[in-house]
Design an enzyme around this catalytic site. Structure first.
Site, PDB file in Angstrom:
ATOM      1  N   LEU A  11      70.979  22.551  66.813  1.00 10.30           N
ATOM      2  CA  LEU A  11      70.171  21.382  67.180  1.00 10.30           C
ATOM      3  C   LEU A  11      71.031  20.117  67.140  1.00 10.30           C
ATOM      4  O   LEU A  11      71.643  19.808  66.128  1.00 10.30           O
ATOM      5  CB  LEU A  11      68.992  21.224  66.210  1.00 10.30           C
ATOM      6  CG  LEU A  11      68.074  22.437  66.032  1.00 10.30           C
ATOM      7  CD1 LEU A  11      66.832  22.029  65.251  1.00 10.30           C
ATOM      8  CD2 LEU A  11      67.696  23.050  67.378  1.00 10.30           C
ATOM      9  N   ALA A  13      70.027  17.104  69.347  1.00  3.05           N
ATOM     10  CA  ALA A  13      69.411  16.186  70.306  1.00  3.05           C
ATOM     11  C   ALA A  13      69.116  14.818  69.709  1.00  3.05           C
ATOM     12  O   ALA A  13      68.858  13.865  70.438  1.00  3.05           O
ATOM     13  CB  ALA A  13      68.120  16.797  70.850  1.00  3.05           C
ATOM     14  N   ARG A  18      71.885   5.483  62.814  1.00  3.77           N
ATOM     15  CA  ARG A  18      72.590   4.878  61.670  1.00  3.77           C
ATOM     16  C   ARG A  18      74.115   4.904  61.823  1.00  3.77           C
ATOM     17  O   ARG A  18      74.821   4.263  61.061  1.00  3.77           O
ATOM     18  CB  ARG A  18      72.179   5.562  60.368  1.00  3.77           C
ATOM     19  CG  ARG A  18      70.857   5.032  59.843  1.00  3.77           C
ATOM     20  CD  ARG A  18      70.428   5.742  58.584  1.00  3.77           C
ATOM     21  NE  ARG A  18      69.855   7.056  58.857  1.00  3.77           N
ATOM     22  CZ  ARG A  18      69.649   7.984  57.932  1.00  3.77           C
ATOM     23  NH1 ARG A  18      70.022   7.767  56.677  1.00  3.77           N
ATOM     24  NH2 ARG A  18      69.105   9.138  58.256  1.00  3.77           N
ATOM     25  N   GLU A 160      57.447  18.881  54.203  1.00  8.06           N
ATOM     26  CA  GLU A 160      58.294  17.704  54.439  1.00  8.06           C
ATOM     27  C   GLU A 160      58.015  16.624  53.398  1.00  8.06           C
ATOM     28  O   GLU A 160      56.878  16.486  52.917  1.00  8.06           O
ATOM     29  CB  GLU A 160      58.033  17.155  55.845  1.00  8.06           C
ATOM     30  CG  GLU A 160      58.541  18.060  56.937  1.00  8.06           C
ATOM     31  CD  GLU A 160      60.017  18.372  56.759  1.00  8.06           C
ATOM     32  OE1 GLU A 160      60.844  17.469  56.965  1.00  8.06           O
ATOM     33  OE2 GLU A 160      60.353  19.509  56.383  1.00  8.06           O
ATOM     34  N   ASN A 233      74.753  11.202  58.615  1.00  6.39           N
ATOM     35  CA  ASN A 233      73.832  10.246  59.230  1.00  6.39           C
ATOM     36  C   ASN A 233      74.493   8.899  59.487  1.00  6.39           C
ATOM     37  O   ASN A 233      74.094   8.175  60.375  1.00  6.39           O
ATOM     38  CB  ASN A 233      72.598  10.052  58.345  1.00  6.39           C
ATOM     39  CG  ASN A 233      71.755  11.320  58.303  1.00  6.39           C
ATOM     40  OD1 ASN A 233      71.374  11.853  59.341  1.00  6.39           O
ATOM     41  ND2 ASN A 233      71.509  11.821  57.107  1.00  6.39           N
ATOM     42  N   TYR A 371     116.642   4.796  73.298  1.00  3.91           N
ATOM     43  CA  TYR A 371     115.504   5.297  74.063  1.00  3.91           C
ATOM     44  C   TYR A 371     116.012   6.382  75.012  1.00  3.91           C
ATOM     45  O   TYR A 371     116.972   6.148  75.761  1.00  3.91           O
ATOM     46  CB  TYR A 371     114.826   4.179  74.870  1.00  3.91           C
ATOM     47  CG  TYR A 371     113.774   4.764  75.785  1.00  3.91           C
ATOM     48  CD1 TYR A 371     112.612   5.330  75.252  1.00  3.91           C
ATOM     49  CD2 TYR A 371     113.965   4.830  77.168  1.00  3.91           C
ATOM     50  CE1 TYR A 371     111.666   5.923  76.062  1.00  3.91           C
ATOM     51  CE2 TYR A 371     113.010   5.426  77.987  1.00  3.91           C
ATOM     52  CZ  TYR A 371     111.869   5.973  77.434  1.00  3.91           C
ATOM     53  OH  TYR A 371     110.940   6.571  78.240  1.00  3.91           O
ATOM     54  N   TYR A 392     113.338   4.000  84.418  1.00  2.00           N
ATOM     55  CA  TYR A 392     112.288   3.379  85.240  1.00  2.00           C
ATOM     56  C   TYR A 392     112.894   2.241  86.044  1.00  2.00           C
ATOM     57  O   TYR A 392     113.548   1.346  85.481  1.00  2.00           O
ATOM     58  CB  TYR A 392     111.210   2.861  84.282  1.00  2.00           C
ATOM     59  CG  TYR A 392     109.993   2.278  84.939  1.00  2.00           C
ATOM     60  CD1 TYR A 392     109.337   2.955  85.967  1.00  2.00           C
ATOM     61  CD2 TYR A 392     109.477   1.056  84.522  1.00  2.00           C
ATOM     62  CE1 TYR A 392     108.203   2.420  86.557  1.00  2.00           C
ATOM     63  CE2 TYR A 392     108.341   0.524  85.098  1.00  2.00           C
ATOM     64  CZ  TYR A 392     107.705   1.203  86.125  1.00  2.00           C
ATOM     65  OH  TYR A 392     106.586   0.678  86.690  1.00  2.00           O
TER      66      TYR A 392
HETATM   67  C1  UD1 Z   1      64.742  18.435  58.788  1.00  5.19           C
HETATM   68  C2  UD1 Z   1      63.751  19.410  58.166  1.00  5.19           C
HETATM   69  C3  UD1 Z   1      63.779  19.222  56.658  1.00  5.19           C
HETATM   70  C4  UD1 Z   1      65.172  19.418  56.116  1.00  5.19           C
HETATM   71  C5  UD1 Z   1      66.150  18.503  56.830  1.00  5.19           C
HETATM   72  C6  UD1 Z   1      67.554  18.829  56.421  1.00  5.19           C
HETATM   73  C7  UD1 Z   1      61.998  19.703  59.826  1.00  5.19           C
HETATM   74  C8  UD1 Z   1      60.631  19.341  60.201  1.00  5.19           C
HETATM   75  N1  UD1 Z   1      62.453  19.147  58.702  1.00  5.19           N
HETATM   76  O1  UD1 Z   1      64.367  17.122  58.451  1.00  5.19           O
HETATM   77  O2  UD1 Z   1      62.907  20.132  56.050  1.00  5.19           O
HETATM   78  O3  UD1 Z   1      65.202  19.167  54.721  1.00  5.19           O
HETATM   79  O4  UD1 Z   1      66.043  18.689  58.259  1.00  5.19           O
HETATM   80  O5  UD1 Z   1      68.414  17.856  56.953  1.00  5.19           O
HETATM   81  O6  UD1 Z   1      62.640  20.492  60.483  1.00  5.19           O
HETATM   82  N2  UD1 Z   1      66.706  17.413  66.094  1.00  5.19           N
HETATM   83  C9  UD1 Z   1      66.603  17.705  67.437  1.00  5.19           C
HETATM   84  N3  UD1 Z   1      65.446  17.433  68.072  1.00  5.19           N
HETATM   85  C10 UD1 Z   1      64.378  16.887  67.460  1.00  5.19           C
HETATM   86  C11 UD1 Z   1      64.497  16.598  66.076  1.00  5.19           C
HETATM   87  C12 UD1 Z   1      65.664  16.871  65.432  1.00  5.19           C
HETATM   88  O7  UD1 Z   1      67.551  18.202  68.046  1.00  5.19           O
HETATM   89  O8  UD1 Z   1      63.360  16.677  68.115  1.00  5.19           O
HETATM   90  C13 UD1 Z   1      67.960  17.710  65.405  1.00  5.19           C
HETATM   91  C14 UD1 Z   1      68.665  16.475  64.924  1.00  5.19           C
HETATM   92  O9  UD1 Z   1      69.621  16.042  65.895  1.00  5.19           O
HETATM   93  C15 UD1 Z   1      69.366  16.940  63.661  1.00  5.19           C
HETATM   94  C16 UD1 Z   1      68.448  18.035  63.145  1.00  5.19           C
HETATM   95  O10 UD1 Z   1      67.671  18.439  64.247  1.00  5.19           O
HETATM   96  O11 UD1 Z   1      70.609  17.517  63.896  1.00  5.19           O
HETATM   97  C17 UD1 Z   1      67.573  17.575  62.017  1.00  5.19           C
HETATM   98  O12 UD1 Z   1      66.841  16.459  62.419  1.00  5.19           O
HETATM   99  P1  UD1 Z   1      66.465  15.333  61.374  1.00  5.19           P
HETATM  100  O13 UD1 Z   1      65.550  14.394  62.043  1.00  5.19           O
HETATM  101  O14 UD1 Z   1      67.668  14.811  60.725  1.00  5.19           O
HETATM  102  O15 UD1 Z   1      65.723  16.197  60.263  1.00  5.19           O
HETATM  103  P2  UD1 Z   1      64.407  15.913  59.531  1.00  5.19           P
HETATM  104  O16 UD1 Z   1      63.263  16.128  60.463  1.00  5.19           O
HETATM  105  O17 UD1 Z   1      64.520  14.678  58.781  1.00  5.19           O
HETATM  106 CA    CA Z   2      68.571  14.565  58.657  1.00  2.57          CA
END
Ligand code: UD1
Ligand code: CA
Length: 487
Positions: A11, A13, A18, A160, A233, A371, A392
């Site tokens: 993942l 996206a 930050r 969460e 982050n 050089y 050159y």
């Molecule tokens: C998520 C978990 C949480 C865990 C934490 C660890 C869920 C609901 N929660 O938290 O339990 O402790 O990760 O870091 O899953 N991402 C996408 N698409 C989205 C949302 C997120 O690709 O729509 C990716 C982000 O780029 C990132 C990762 O997923 O790499 C985690 O997303 P982030 O928002 O940091 O995690 P949390 O939802 O806070």
């Molecule tokens: Ca996170």
């Protein structure tokens, strides 16, 4: 051997606001790879049937980068970031119907190792789980999803932080966000997700609760190596994770027989290789495809990128990019080796020398203040101090060829294109514009002319004039004495 997963979904996206950067978060680098590059490398070692990265923010840049570093990896677009569950849905839509294990990881967790992923899969399969989550126990678990276990220790689900009650907030076992799922359990769970939660998102974490509800076992692998679960982050975390990764890399090389005098000031990319009995002195950075041969000594204070150093070579206070340094050659201090520099065995590139596209033969020396660009230098050549290869002409670059055992006197300019034959000499201070034949001496400078009495006439009364007078007086006295003793 661990069973190969059907798929790994990474993942990546999220926006990463930050970081305060115009570069997407997962393209920030540490130890020679981007964040997503580390995630992909760890996943690739599992040899999954499918490896897909979910991209969203900065998708064009991220997808182009992945196509570049890992061409077999596919990307799936998540148009809007509706949650981690939605991200995995987007990935599965691009894949054929899977059976077996599906691993989910994050693109911003760079220290996660293949070994940990293997252990996760092994436990998942050994326990016959529908889902297995990688967890860690933190002193400060705030922000993370909490692992809720029953009295028997079985994992009941993940809550969460924003959805948690006080009792749940006191749980310090956290969800790393890294999982192994049975493909069918994952598909079934994803299809039941709702946005009925504090953030209005589709939570991947809910799949674990559904699995348990359906009577499947849900397990957790608790790691005591918390670094492996940590995401980036902001840039403070990026630096902290880089330092820790570097500590791991330097430790591994020391255990493999490399002396690293000061690991804290030695930075080595994951892509670098070092031979036995290499010594790395303080203040060295080794980047990219750099490889250091057995017994070579690097540093102090050197930066080498995509550079090969032969066995027993010595490289001191040097900046090298795309260079090849031969066995037992010496380089530095204060040398700048640019792309296409190839220094032969026992060759030397010395202080304040810059080279580019320069092939320098066996035992040949460019020891001081030169050089050398677009040049081929044979074996056993000596290039005098201050020699410049003028490659050159203001419009084009030209080639210079210098034959074996040629001697170029100090402060010469070799104006390319020009060729010095094997066994020829160039007199010091020459500006060479035409070729030499074997055995010739090229002298290309004005003949010296001395003008007697010039200082006395033009600089009378100066310290120089006085020094000249004293020297002349001494000379006259000495001459008289010599004449006296002759008699
Ligand atoms: C998520 C978990 C949480 C865990 C934490 C660890 C869920 C609901 N929660 O938290 O339990 O402790 O990760 O870091 O899953 N991402 C996408 N698409 C989205 C949302 C997120 O690709 O729509 C990716 C982000 O780029 C990132 C990762 O997923 O790499 C985690 O997303 P982030 O928002 O940091 O995690 P949390 O939802 O806070
Ligand atoms: Ca996170």
């Amino acid at each position: 051997m661990t069973q190969r997963p059907a798929a790994v979904v990474v993942l990546a996206a999220g926006e990463g606001t930050r970081m305060k950067s115009s570069t997407p978060k997962v393209l920030h680098e540490l130890a020679g790879r981007t964040l997503v590059g580390h995630a992909v490398a760890a996943a690739q070692s599992l040899e999954p049937d499918h490896l897909t990265v979910v991209v969203g923010h900065g998708r064009d840049q991220v997808a182009a980068h992945i196509a570049d570093v890992a061409p077999t990896v596919t990307t799936a677009v998540q148009e809007e970031q509706l949650g981690t569950g939605h991200a995995v849905q987007c990935a599965l839509e691009t894949l054929p119907e899977l059976t077996g294990v599906v691993v989910v990881t994050y693109g911003d967790v760079p220290l996660l190792s293949t070994d940990t992923l293997r252990a996760l899969i092994e436990q998942h399969l050994a326990d016959g789980n529908g889902a297995t989550v990688l967890t860690a126990e933190l002193d400060d678990p705030s922000g993370y999803g909490r692992i809720v276990r029953g009295d028997d220790g079985a994992v009941h689900g993940i809550v969460e932080h924003k959805d948690a009650d006080d009792a749940t907030l006191r749980i310090n076992e956290i969800n790393s966000g890294i999982y192994a799922f049975d493909a069918e359990v994952l598909r079934a769970g994803l299809s039941r997700l709702t946005t009925d939660n504090a953030q209005g998102e589709l939570y991947l974490t809910d799949v674990l609760g559904f699995a348990r509800g359906d009577g499947r076992r849900v397990g957790a692998l608790v790691t005591d190596d918390v670094w492996q679960t940590e995401g980036v982050n902001d840039r403070v975390q990026l630096a902290a994770l880089h330092r820790e990764l570097n500590r791991r890399i330097t430790t591994r090389w020391m255990r493999a027989g490399v002396t690293i005098v000061d690991p804290a000031t030695t930075w080595i990319d994951v892509t670098v290789t070092l031979g036995r009995d290499v010594t790395v002195r303080p203040g060295v950075q080794l980047h990219g495809a750099t490889s250091i041969g057995e017994g070579a000594q690097i540093g102090p204070d050197s930066t080498l990128r995509d550079t090969t150093v032969g066995p027993g070579a010595e490289v001191v206070r040097t900046h090298a990019i795309g260079a090849e340094i031969g066995a037992r050659a010496t380089v530095g201090p204060f040398s700048y080796l640019r792309a296409g520099t190839r220094l032969g065995e026992k060759g030397k590139i010395g202080g304040f020398v810059e080279t580019k596209k320069a092939e320098i033969g066996e035992g040949s020396k460019v020891p001081h203040l030169s050089y050398v660009g677009d040049a081929t230098i044979g074996d056993g050549v000596n290039i005098g101090a201050g020699t410049i290869v003028a490659n050159y002409d203001g419009v084009d670059k030209h080639q210079t060829t210098i034959g074996d055992h040629t001697f170029v006197g100090s402060d010469s300019v070799l104006v390319a294109p020009v060729e010095l034959a094997d066994g020829s000499y160039v007199a010091a201070g020459s500006t060479v514009t035409s070729r030499t034949e074997p055995g010739e001496l090229a002298v290309a400078r004005a003949r010296q002319r001395n003008i007697p009495g010039w200082v006395e006439r033009k600089r009378p009364g100066t310290a120089t004039d006085e020094a000249a007078r004293r020297a002349n007086a001494r000379q006259t006295k000495d001459d008289a004495r010599v004449e006296g003793s002759d008699q």
